[in-house]
Motif scaffolding. Structure first.
Motif, PDB file in Angstrom:
ATOM      1  N   ARG A   1     104.494 100.464  40.951  1.00 21.04           N
ATOM      2  CA  ARG A   1     103.249  99.844  41.584  1.00 21.04           C
ATOM      3  C   ARG A   1     101.981 100.778  41.258  1.00 21.04           C
ATOM      4  NH1 ARG A   1     105.096  96.591  46.992  1.00 21.04           N
ATOM      5  NH2 ARG A   1     107.147  95.679  46.183  1.00 21.04           N
ATOM      6  N   CYS A   2     102.512 101.812  41.339  1.00 19.70           N
ATOM      7  CA  CYS A   2     101.132 103.041  41.023  1.00 19.70           C
ATOM      8  C   CYS A   2     100.645 102.851  39.722  1.00 19.70           C
ATOM      9  CB  CYS A   2     101.543 104.286  41.030  1.00 19.70           C
ATOM     10  SG  CYS A   2     102.258 105.048  42.615  1.00 19.70           S
TER      11      CYS A   2
ATOM     12  N   ILE B   1     103.606  96.028  34.314  1.00 21.17           N
ATOM     13  CA  ILE B   1     102.892  95.038  33.757  1.00 21.17           C
ATOM     14  C   ILE B   1     102.776  93.795  34.732  1.00 21.17           C
ATOM     15  CG2 ILE B   1     102.564  93.111  32.243  1.00 21.17           C
ATOM     16  CD1 ILE B   1     104.311  95.090  29.902  1.00 21.17           C
ATOM     17  N   LEU B   2     104.016  93.573  35.406  1.00 24.81           N
ATOM     18  CA  LEU B   2     104.003  92.376  36.535  1.00 24.81           C
ATOM     19  C   LEU B   2     103.135  92.689  37.689  1.00 24.81           C
ATOM     20  CD1 LEU B   2     104.938  89.711  37.632  1.00 24.81           C
ATOM     21  CD2 LEU B   2     107.007  91.042  38.548  1.00 24.81           C
ATOM     22  N   GLU B   3     102.960  94.177  38.143  1.00 21.88           N
ATOM     23  CA  GLU B   3     102.391  94.536  39.244  1.00 21.88           C
ATOM     24  C   GLU B   3     100.747  94.362  38.974  1.00 21.88           C
ATOM     25  OE1 GLU B   3     102.999  95.405  42.283  1.00 21.88           O
ATOM     26  OE2 GLU B   3     105.145  95.183  42.016  1.00 21.88           O
ATOM     27  N   MET B   4     100.610  94.759  37.446  1.00 23.10           N
ATOM     28  CA  MET B   4      99.124  94.752  37.284  1.00 23.10           C
ATOM     29  C   MET B   4      98.609  93.329  37.156  1.00 23.10           C
ATOM     30  SD  MET B   4      97.037  93.574  34.692  1.00 23.10           S
ATOM     31  CE  MET B   4      97.859  93.808  33.084  1.00 23.10           C
ATOM     32  N   LEU B   5      99.477  92.346  36.856  1.00 20.78           N
ATOM     33  CA  LEU B   5      99.082  90.892  36.864  1.00 20.78           C
ATOM     34  C   LEU B   5      98.909  90.379  38.380  1.00 20.78           C
ATOM     35  CD1 LEU B   5     101.336  89.647  33.910  1.00 20.78           C
ATOM     36  CD2 LEU B   5      99.066  90.020  33.805  1.00 20.78           C
ATOM     37  N   LYS B   6      99.770  90.948  39.249  1.00 20.03           N
ATOM     38  CA  LYS B   6      99.592  90.305  40.617  1.00 20.03           C
ATOM     39  C   LYS B   6      98.419  90.658  41.030  1.00 20.03           C
ATOM     40  CE  LYS B   6     104.670  90.176  41.738  1.00 20.03           C
ATOM     41  NZ  LYS B   6     105.542  90.658  42.658  1.00 20.03           N
TER      42      LYS B   6
ATOM     43  N   LEU C   1     108.335  96.557  32.391  1.00 11.63           N
ATOM     44  CA  LEU C   1     107.984  95.246  32.902  1.00 11.63           C
ATOM     45  C   LEU C   1     107.546  94.878  34.100  1.00 11.63           C
ATOM     46  CD1 LEU C   1     110.993  93.987  30.711  1.00 11.63           C
ATOM     47  CD2 LEU C   1     108.620  93.473  30.079  1.00 11.63           C
ATOM     48  N   ARG C   2     108.106  95.636  34.882  1.00 11.78           N
ATOM     49  CA  ARG C   2     107.616  95.718  36.415  1.00 11.78           C
ATOM     50  C   ARG C   2     106.361  96.377  36.574  1.00 11.78           C
ATOM     51  NH1 ARG C   2     108.882  92.818  41.247  1.00 11.78           N
ATOM     52  NH2 ARG C   2     107.448  93.831  42.909  1.00 11.78           N
TER      53      ARG C   2
ATOM     54  N   THR D   1     111.538  90.081  32.117  1.00 17.18           N
ATOM     55  CA  THR D   1     110.592  89.511  31.036  1.00 17.18           C
ATOM     56  C   THR D   1     110.099  88.145  31.436  1.00 17.18           C
ATOM     57  OG1 THR D   1     111.625  90.779  29.146  1.00 17.18           O
ATOM     58  CG2 THR D   1     110.193  89.289  28.763  1.00 17.18           C
ATOM     59  N   VAL D   2     111.099  87.536  31.843  1.00 13.33           N
ATOM     60  CA  VAL D   2     110.713  86.021  32.259  1.00 13.33           C
ATOM     61  C   VAL D   2     109.793  86.044  33.538  1.00 13.33           C
ATOM     62  CG1 VAL D   2     111.633  83.882  32.885  1.00 13.33           C
ATOM     63  CG2 VAL D   2     112.510  85.007  31.192  1.00 13.33           C
ATOM     64  N   ASP D   3     110.152  87.000  34.452  1.00  8.25           N
ATOM     65  CA  ASP D   3     109.349  87.055  35.696  1.00  8.25           C
ATOM     66  C   ASP D   3     107.935  87.337  35.265  1.00  8.25           C
ATOM     67  OD1 ASP D   3     111.568  87.030  37.508  1.00  8.25           O
ATOM     68  OD2 ASP D   3     111.694  89.088  37.748  1.00  8.25           O
ATOM     69  N   VAL D   4     107.364  88.236  34.385  1.00  6.97           N
ATOM     70  CA  VAL D   4     106.269  88.558  33.715  1.00  6.97           C
ATOM     71  C   VAL D   4     105.554  87.137  33.158  1.00  6.97           C
ATOM     72  CG1 VAL D   4     104.618  89.483  32.525  1.00  6.97           C
ATOM     73  CG2 VAL D   4     106.567  90.772  33.534  1.00  6.97           C
TER      74      VAL D   4
END
Length: 344
Positions: A155-156, A195-200, A192-193, A235-238
């Motif tokens: 998350r950081c 990247i997902l946090e940045m997108l959220k 991958l997490r 990966t699919v989560d992103v």
């Protein structure tokens, strides 16, 4: 927005939970084969056989696990403070984290760091020191004392990417480079997490417009190369996050993504949880299905053909007419599982 509330969404869709629906079965061309994930038409995977993995250690290689565990934990504060333009609150928090062994105290300190990264007063500092911040956080991602602590470090990293704004391409390049070079599946999931946090946090899509295509290209490479369910899910989560408000970015990659996910779905070796997740993911791309009707029609015709072939195999196996070469492919139990996977 930087400095505002950063209430995170539920993690959703993740959990424990590749395959391509193309590539085997004779003849070239996009639609002439089956299951790009290596489950070629009428071909059983031999034990220990590896397919579609990049050169070097695979995610399941013991050497990759060694890489994961043989990291230098709790590096000295000199390691995590070098390169920063000034001794700020954030650099001090990083040093404290590098010395902390207690998971509960570590989590509390990581949450403080998350807040510090998003404060308006720290925006300029984060942007000036983004490269060193990311290097330090990736070090902590290896060295954190527990999985929940590593999860919070992601998350950081995502927040640093969000604050970088106009320099977001550099953030994407750094994270995709880690994704490519880190072999351990657990570490790939964590990147991958990030990247997902940045997108959220990119609620208005301003950053995505700069790097969306680059992210999808990198994710497709990961999806094509992994044999690990956890990496596939991460990966699919992103991809699903990208699909929520920006499905057009996935359009040029949709057939490849579908090919891979269908291969996972019909692999009878996978757990019910994996198949359920993949089914949900395929359904979540509803707008893309509507925009790509020919892909759906081709896929359905392939399903029908393969169902007929597997039913014939099942009949031969039950009647005892299978030949030695077809012994594995015509095993009634295996054929029944393949048929069931198509019906789900």
């Amino acid at each position: 927005m930087v400095g505002g509330s950063t209430g995170d969404r539920d993690e959703g869709g993740g959990g424990r939970i590749h395959r391509e629906y193309r590539g085997g079965g004779g003849g070239g061309g996009r639609g002439s084969g089956r299951y790009r994930r290596g489950l070629t038409h009428h071909r059983h995977s031999m034990p220990g056989e590896r397919r579609g993995l990049s050169e070097g250690h695979s995610e399941d290689d013991p050497k990759a696990d060694t890489e994961k565990t043989e990291v230098v934990k709790h590096r000295s504060h000199k390691d995590l403070s070098r390169g920063f333009s000034e001794d700020s609150r954030i650099s001090k928090q990083l040093r404290r984290l590098s010395r902390e062994d207690d998971a509960e105290r570590y989590l509390a300190q990581v949450q403080q760091l998350q807040e510090s990264i998003m404060l308006n007063e720290n925006v300029k500092y984060v942007r000036r020191n983004a490269e060193h911040l990311l290097d330090s956080l990736f070090e902590l991602l290896h060295a954190a004392p527990s999985p929940p602590c590593r999860w919070e470090i992601t998350r950081c990293v995502g927040r640093v990417g969000h604050v970088m704004e106009g320099d977001i391409k550099r953030f994407v390049d750094v994270t995709l480079d880690r994704l490519d070079t880190w072999r351990a599946a657990e570490m790939k999931v964590l990147v991958l997490r990030c990247i997902l946090e940045m997108l959220k946090l990119d609620s208005d899509g301003s950053q995505l417009s700069q790097v969306g295509e680059r992210i999808v290209e990198g994710l497709q490479v990961v999806l094509e190369g992994t044999e690990t369910p956890e990496v596939m899910v991460a990966t699919v989560d992103v991809l699903r996050e990208l699909n929520v408000n920006h499905s057009h970015i996935l359009n040029n990659y949709f057939q490849d993504i579908v090919d891979i996910l269908v291969g996972w779905h019909i692999d009878h070796h996978q757990s019910p949880e994996v198949m359920k997740y993949v089914s949900m993911a395929l359904r979540s791309f509803s707008q893309l299905w509507l925009a790509n009707v020919p892909i759906a029609a081709t896929l359905l015709s392939q399903f029908v053909e393969d169902m007929e072939d597997y039913c014939e195999d099942l009949e031969r196996g039950m009647s005892g007419r299978s030949t030695p070469e077809d012994e594995v492919a015509s095993d009634p139990v295996i054929c029944a599982k393949k048929v069931a996977a198509f019906i789900r």
